[in-house]
Design a protein around this motif. Structure first.
Motif, PDB file in Angstrom:
ATOM      1  N   ALA A 154       0.831  -1.205   0.000  1.00 59.22           N
ATOM      2  CA  ALA A 154       0.000   0.000   0.000  1.00 59.22           C
ATOM      3  C   ALA A 154       0.866   1.255   0.000  1.00 59.22           C
ATOM      4  O   ALA A 154       0.610   2.209  -0.746  1.00 59.22           O
ATOM      5  N   ALA A 155       1.925   1.249   0.805  1.00 59.26           N
ATOM      6  CA  ALA A 155       2.813   2.415   0.869  1.00 59.26           C
ATOM      7  C   ALA A 155       3.545   2.628  -0.452  1.00 59.26           C
ATOM      8  O   ALA A 155       3.595   3.751  -0.968  1.00 59.26           O
ATOM      9  N   LEU A 156       4.086   1.561  -1.009  1.00 57.27           N
ATOM     10  CA  LEU A 156       4.811   1.690  -2.273  1.00 57.27           C
ATOM     11  C   LEU A 156       3.887   2.102  -3.413  1.00 57.27           C
ATOM     12  O   LEU A 156       4.288   2.837  -4.310  1.00 57.27           O
ATOM     13  N   ARG A 157       2.638   1.650  -3.356  1.00 55.45           N
ATOM     14  CA  ARG A 157       1.676   2.056  -4.377  1.00 55.45           C
ATOM     15  C   ARG A 157       1.407   3.558  -4.282  1.00 55.45           C
ATOM     16  O   ARG A 157       1.327   4.250  -5.288  1.00 55.45           O
ATOM     17  N   GLU A 158       1.270   4.048  -3.058  1.00 54.23           N
ATOM     18  CA  GLU A 158       1.027   5.478  -2.868  1.00 54.23           C
ATOM     19  C   GLU A 158       2.217   6.310  -3.344  1.00 54.23           C
ATOM     20  O   GLU A 158       2.050   7.359  -3.948  1.00 54.23           O
ATOM     21  N   TRP A 159       3.429   5.850  -3.057  1.00 59.08           N
ATOM     22  CA  TRP A 159       4.630   6.606  -3.383  1.00 59.08           C
ATOM     23  C   TRP A 159       5.040   6.475  -4.854  1.00 59.08           C
ATOM     24  O   TRP A 159       5.460   7.437  -5.470  1.00 59.08           O
ATOM     25  N   PHE A 160       4.933   5.235  -5.389  1.00 54.88           N
ATOM     26  CA  PHE A 160       5.486   4.971  -6.721  1.00 54.88           C
ATOM     27  C   PHE A 160       4.471   4.439  -7.723  1.00 54.88           C
ATOM     28  O   PHE A 160       4.848   4.033  -8.817  1.00 54.88           O
ATOM     29  N   GLY A 161       3.202   4.383  -7.353  1.00 54.02           N
ATOM     30  CA  GLY A 161       2.176   3.885  -8.270  1.00 54.02           C
ATOM     31  C   GLY A 161       2.301   2.385  -8.505  1.00 54.02           C
ATOM     32  O   GLY A 161       2.733   1.637  -7.633  1.00 54.02           O
ATOM     33  N   GLU A 162       1.952   1.977  -9.700  1.00 50.06           N
ATOM     34  CA  GLU A 162       1.945   0.550 -10.037  1.00 50.06           C
ATOM     35  C   GLU A 162       3.345  -0.067  -9.971  1.00 50.06           C
ATOM     36  O   GLU A 162       3.494  -1.237  -9.614  1.00 50.06           O
ATOM     37  N   THR A 163       4.370   0.708 -10.294  1.00 48.42           N
ATOM     38  CA  THR A 163       5.743   0.204 -10.228  1.00 48.42           C
ATOM     39  C   THR A 163       6.099  -0.202  -8.802  1.00 48.42           C
ATOM     40  O   THR A 163       6.780  -1.210  -8.591  1.00 48.42           O
ATOM     41  N   GLY A 164       5.634   0.547  -7.834  1.00 49.28           N
ATOM     42  CA  GLY A 164       5.893   0.217  -6.436  1.00 49.28           C
ATOM     43  C   GLY A 164       5.290  -1.114  -6.040  1.00 49.28           C
ATOM     44  O   GLY A 164       5.893  -1.875  -5.272  1.00 49.28           O
ATOM     45  N   ILE A 165       4.123  -1.412  -6.567  1.00 49.50           N
ATOM     46  CA  ILE A 165       3.480  -2.701  -6.261  1.00 49.50           C
ATOM     47  C   ILE A 165       4.279  -3.843  -6.871  1.00 49.50           C
ATOM     48  O   ILE A 165       4.469  -4.882  -6.233  1.00 49.50           O
ATOM     49  N   ILE A 166       4.748  -3.656  -8.091  1.00 53.28           N
ATOM     50  CA  ILE A 166       5.550  -4.705  -8.732  1.00 53.28           C
ATOM     51  C   ILE A 166       6.813  -4.968  -7.918  1.00 53.28           C
ATOM     52  O   ILE A 166       7.174  -6.122  -7.656  1.00 53.28           O
ATOM     53  N   VAL A 167       7.479  -3.897  -7.487  1.00 55.25           N
ATOM     54  CA  VAL A 167       8.700  -4.040  -6.683  1.00 55.25           C
ATOM     55  C   VAL A 167       8.394  -4.741  -5.359  1.00 55.25           C
ATOM     56  O   VAL A 167       9.106  -5.674  -4.956  1.00 55.25           O
ATOM     57  N   ALA A 168       7.328  -4.324  -4.677  1.00 57.41           N
ATOM     58  CA  ALA A 168       6.965  -4.937  -3.397  1.00 57.41           C
ATOM     59  C   ALA A 168       6.643  -6.417  -3.571  1.00 57.41           C
ATOM     60  O   ALA A 168       7.085  -7.261  -2.779  1.00 57.41           O
ATOM     61  N   ALA A 169       5.873  -6.753  -4.600  1.00 52.74           N
ATOM     62  CA  ALA A 169       5.515  -8.152  -4.830  1.00 52.74           C
ATOM     63  C   ALA A 169       6.738  -8.983  -5.184  1.00 52.74           C
ATOM     64  O   ALA A 169       6.882 -10.124  -4.725  1.00 52.74           O
ATOM     65  N   ALA A 170       7.628  -8.413  -5.992  1.00 55.40           N
ATOM     66  CA  ALA A 170       8.839  -9.143  -6.361  1.00 55.40           C
ATOM     67  C   ALA A 170       9.717  -9.400  -5.138  1.00 55.40           C
ATOM     68  O   ALA A 170      10.218 -10.516  -4.950  1.00 55.40           O
ATOM     69  N   LEU A 171       9.881  -8.391  -4.294  1.00 54.20           N
ATOM     70  CA  LEU A 171      10.688  -8.574  -3.080  1.00 54.20           C
ATOM     71  C   LEU A 171      10.030  -9.585  -2.141  1.00 54.20           C
ATOM     72  O   LEU A 171      10.699 -10.449  -1.577  1.00 54.20           O
ATOM     73  N   ALA A 172       8.723  -9.480  -1.981  1.00 51.45           N
ATOM     74  CA  ALA A 172       8.005 -10.418  -1.113  1.00 51.45           C
ATOM     75  C   ALA A 172       8.082 -11.836  -1.654  1.00 51.45           C
ATOM     76  O   ALA A 172       8.146 -12.799  -0.892  1.00 51.45           O
ATOM     77  N   GLY A 173       8.095 -11.963  -2.968  1.00 52.39           N
ATOM     78  CA  GLY A 173       8.149 -13.284  -3.584  1.00 52.39           C
ATOM     79  C   GLY A 173       9.387 -14.072  -3.216  1.00 52.39           C
ATOM     80  O   GLY A 173       9.359 -15.301  -3.198  1.00 52.39           O
ATOM     81  N   PHE A 174      10.481 -13.397  -2.902  1.00 52.01           N
ATOM     82  CA  PHE A 174      11.672 -14.126  -2.476  1.00 52.01           C
ATOM     83  C   PHE A 174      11.381 -14.954  -1.233  1.00 52.01           C
ATOM     84  O   PHE A 174      11.969 -16.010  -1.031  1.00 52.01           O
ATOM     85  N   VAL A 175      10.454 -14.482  -0.401  1.00 54.60           N
ATOM     86  CA  VAL A 175      10.100 -15.184   0.830  1.00 54.60           C
ATOM     87  C   VAL A 175       8.905 -16.105   0.604  1.00 54.60           C
ATOM     88  O   VAL A 175       8.930 -17.279   0.959  1.00 54.60           O
TER      89      VAL A 175
END
Length: 172
Positions: free
Chosen positions: A75-96
């Motif tokens: 939610a925070a990354l989406r607010e700050w960076f839009g859709e790109t932030g969600i992709i980054v957050a999901a990719a980082l979370a996916g490592f776990v």
């Protein structure tokens, strides 16, 4: 199958949008698994069943904590960076954990903060980085023989999901 169940519980719209990539990945996994099952049935080896637990409280707590953290970060990354932030957050979370990433993204769809079509890339990004984690674990904990059997299947499944997603984009 797990991803489909997680998405169905979180957002049916997201599941419907990701149905083709999930079916492609599932078929790839079934075909790859069938090849190894047939080979294993043709070989006669003795193996000892390994015991284990069906449920782990610590694993469940780590999953819940991971999911909560990813929801907040997404939610925070989406607010700050839009859709790109969600992709980054999901990719980082996916490592776990790929399922936590998918739940987080599908929750954004369910709450109307994101379209189901925009959820495809973040969810597949989480799946892809989780595949990298699994490849690392296969190589480091399963030995060379195990890694050589498992890693190609992981790659085939992830690629099949992306091919399914790109097929949707090409037709739409």
């Amino acid at each position: 199958v797990q991803m489909a169940l997680v998405l169905a519980a979180t957002s049916m719209t997201t599941l419907q949008t990701l149905s083709v990539p999930l079916i492609c990945a599932g078929l790839a996994a079934i075909i790859y698994g069938t090849v190894f099952t047939v080979r294993a049935l043709q070989q006669k080896t003795e193996s000892e069943a390994q015991g284990g637990r069906a449920f782990s409280l610590s694993t469940a707590l780590v999953f819940a904590l991971t999911l909560s953290s990813i929801l907040v970060a997404s939610a925070a990354l989406r607010e700050w960076f839009g859709e790109t932030g969600i992709i980054v957050a999901a990719a980082l979370a996916g490592f776990v954990d790929t399922h936590s990433a998918a739940i987080s993204v599908a929750s954004l769809v369910a709450s109307g903060k994101m379209s189901a079509a925009d959820a495809v890339f973040p969810i597949l990004a989480g799946l892809s980085t989780n595949t990298i984690s699994k490849m690392f674990l296969a190589g480091t904990s399963g030995g060379r023989s195990f890694a050589l059997r498992v890693i190609p299947g992981l790659i085939v499944v992830a690629l099949a999901a992306w091919v399914g997603a790109l097929g949707i984009l090409a037709s739409g």
